[in-house]
Design an enzyme around this catalytic site. Structure first.
Site, PDB file in Angstrom:
ATOM      1  N   ARG A 273       0.648  -1.230   0.232  1.00 57.93           N
ATOM      2  CA  ARG A 273      -0.257   0.024   0.101  1.00 57.93           C
ATOM      3  C   ARG A 273       0.829   1.425   0.011  1.00 57.93           C
ATOM      4  O   ARG A 273       1.760   1.180   0.597  1.00 57.93           O
ATOM      5  CB  ARG A 273      -0.671   0.000   1.411  1.00 57.93           C
ATOM      6  CG  ARG A 273      -1.899  -1.021   1.182  1.00 57.93           C
ATOM      7  CD  ARG A 273      -3.280  -0.750   0.053  1.00 57.93           C
ATOM      8  NE  ARG A 273      -4.230  -1.512   0.427  1.00 57.93           N
ATOM      9  CZ  ARG A 273      -4.462  -2.560  -0.322  1.00 57.93           C
ATOM     10  NH1 ARG A 273      -3.392  -3.085  -1.287  1.00 57.93           N
ATOM     11  NH2 ARG A 273      -5.412  -3.193  -0.140  1.00 57.93           N
ATOM     12  N   GLU A 302      -2.900   8.068  -6.378  1.00 56.25           N
ATOM     13  CA  GLU A 302      -3.264   7.264  -7.430  1.00 56.25           C
ATOM     14  C   GLU A 302      -4.403   7.934  -8.512  1.00 56.25           C
ATOM     15  O   GLU A 302      -5.425   8.103  -7.763  1.00 56.25           O
ATOM     16  CB  GLU A 302      -3.088   5.659  -7.278  1.00 56.25           C
ATOM     17  CG  GLU A 302      -2.156   5.335  -6.615  1.00 56.25           C
ATOM     18  CD  GLU A 302      -2.223   3.626  -6.444  1.00 56.25           C
ATOM     19  OE1 GLU A 302      -3.187   3.156  -6.987  1.00 56.25           O
ATOM     20  OE2 GLU A 302      -1.461   3.035  -5.451  1.00 56.25           O
ATOM     21  N   HIS A 321       0.014   0.187 -10.244  1.00 53.03           N
ATOM     22  CA  HIS A 321      -0.887  -0.769  -9.340  1.00 53.03           C
ATOM     23  C   HIS A 321      -1.316  -1.876 -10.144  1.00 53.03           C
ATOM     24  O   HIS A 321      -2.621  -2.054 -10.268  1.00 53.03           O
ATOM     25  CB  HIS A 321      -1.744   0.362  -8.877  1.00 53.03           C
ATOM     26  CG  HIS A 321      -2.253  -0.382  -7.346  1.00 53.03           C
ATOM     27  ND1 HIS A 321      -2.932   0.348  -6.497  1.00 53.03           N
ATOM     28  CD2 HIS A 321      -2.391  -1.683  -6.812  1.00 53.03           C
ATOM     29  CE1 HIS A 321      -3.417  -0.291  -5.394  1.00 53.03           C
ATOM     30  NE2 HIS A 321      -2.834  -1.572  -5.712  1.00 53.03           N
TER      31      HIS A 321
END
Length: 364
Positions: A273, A302, A321
């Site tokens: 994370r 993000e 990601h």
């Protein structure tokens, strides 16, 4: 725990979303041992991927109260026995409305979207499934190789017409088996990565407050050394790979203090994370060459901003990601979850039950 569901006919609410549809959840439940008398489906979030991602990140960062849960649940939860969700929030207020609720099931490993405290107070088991442990472990291994052996940066150079032979880490580039990899967290993903690294002859150390040497031995990792603190891990490892769960308590916990402990020849990997890391401190460590490099799949915001300082560095590997994204990980998650529920109902084995606040033990 879930033994009460063995023979009792139950009402189930399934809340799907952009990634896991309500229809897929229904199919998974139909193949499960649950004796369903009534099945209610709802949809949470947006059909637009970016809008959904923004809500998802908000919940991950700020908990189940941060976003409204799916419409249509309020009336149905009153007499429901089981609530199944992927990412729809399950706040305290919703749990308190479920007077007959016997279990909360979720098709993912993280539990940021569920008020586990409220469920524990009612003795309602929360069952999750680590759907992407293997994909993320594979990806983290790939990042370690790509970063330490300059695979990604040399590819970029070749595409730009360069024939690169010298790199910032040329003076200490070595084989993987000569490196000590430190795992911050040995939950499902950390364990899968450790198994892969051991097969490649890598020396492994780890810090995890919720695992034991016995658990490691059962997974063929009896020779992996558990160190007493994250400080010791960062000090000793040639590569630090982060596999912690994000909580309010460890937000931005990996900061300049930890980076200052690392060897100047050491690398930092984060597929967990973004919120675990103080990104500005990491950028400064990379600029100052306090550490050799970093590979990141997650960020504090993000998508990563176009003008981010990370994009200007020559000792960082960035991906958008995607570590857990395979064609089968997310779509199969409801079926994996029902398989877990079946094990619990049949044998009373509870690998994925989270209760009494034992979150970290299950989902690091």
């Amino acid at each position: 725990m879930l033994e009460v569901l063995k023979n009792q006919r139950i009402k189930v609410i399934a809340v799907g979303d952009y990634y896991v549809s309500p229809e897929t959840m229904v199919k998974a439940v139909e193949q499960s041992p649950l004796n369903v008398s009534e099945m209610i489906t709802c949809f949470w979030g947006d059909d637009d991927q970016q809008a959904f991602a923004a809500r998802q990140i908000n919940v991950e960062r700020n908990g189940p109260e941060a976003e409204a849960y799916a419409e249509g649940i309020d009336e149905e939860i009153v007499d429901a026995d089981v609530l199944i969700t992927h990412f729809s929030p399950v706040p305290r207020s919703l749990i308190e409305k479920g007077k007959n609720l016997k279990a909360i099931l979720t098709c993912r490993g993280g539990l940021e979207h569920i008020c586990v405290e409220a469920a524990s107070e009612r003795n309602i088991p929360v069952v999750n499934v680590i759907r992407n442990a293997e994909p993320v472990a594979d990806f983290a291994l790939g990042m370690i190789l790509a970063l330490t052996r300059n695979i990604a940066v040399s590819h970029c150079g070749m595409m730009q017409g360069e024939w690169m032979k010298d790199f910032p880490n040329s003076a200490f580039t070595t084989t993987l088996s000569r490196l000590t990899v430190g795992l911050a967290g040995v939950g499902n993903i950390g364990m899968e990565l450790a198994i892969r690294l051991k097969a490649l002859g890598v020396t492994l150390i780890a810090h995890d407050e919720y695992t034991t040497q016995e658990r490691l031995a059962k997974n063929g990792l009896g020779d992996m050394r558990l160190v007493s603190s994250l400080e010791e891990l960062f000090r000793e490892a040639d590569v630090v790979s982060l596999h912690l769960r994000l909580t309010e308590e460890n937000l931005k916990v990996i900061n300049r203090n930890y980076f200052s402990l690392m060897k100047p020849t050491a690398y930092f990997i984060n597929t967990a994370r973004g919120g675990l890391v103080n990104q500005e401190d990491l950028i400064q460590a990379l600029k100052d060459k306090t550490i050799a490099g970093a590979a990141l799949d997650v960020y504090d915001a993000e998508p990563l901003a176009a003008d981010s300082e990370l994009r200007k560095l020559d000792n960082v590997l960035l991906t958008p990601h995607i570590a857990g994204q395979t064609v089968d990980a997310i779509p199969n998650s409801p079926f994996m979850l029902m398989k877990e529920v079946g094990k619990i109902i049949k044998d009373g084995i509870a690998d994925r039950i989270v209760n009494n606040h034992a979150l970290e033990k299950e989902v690091l």
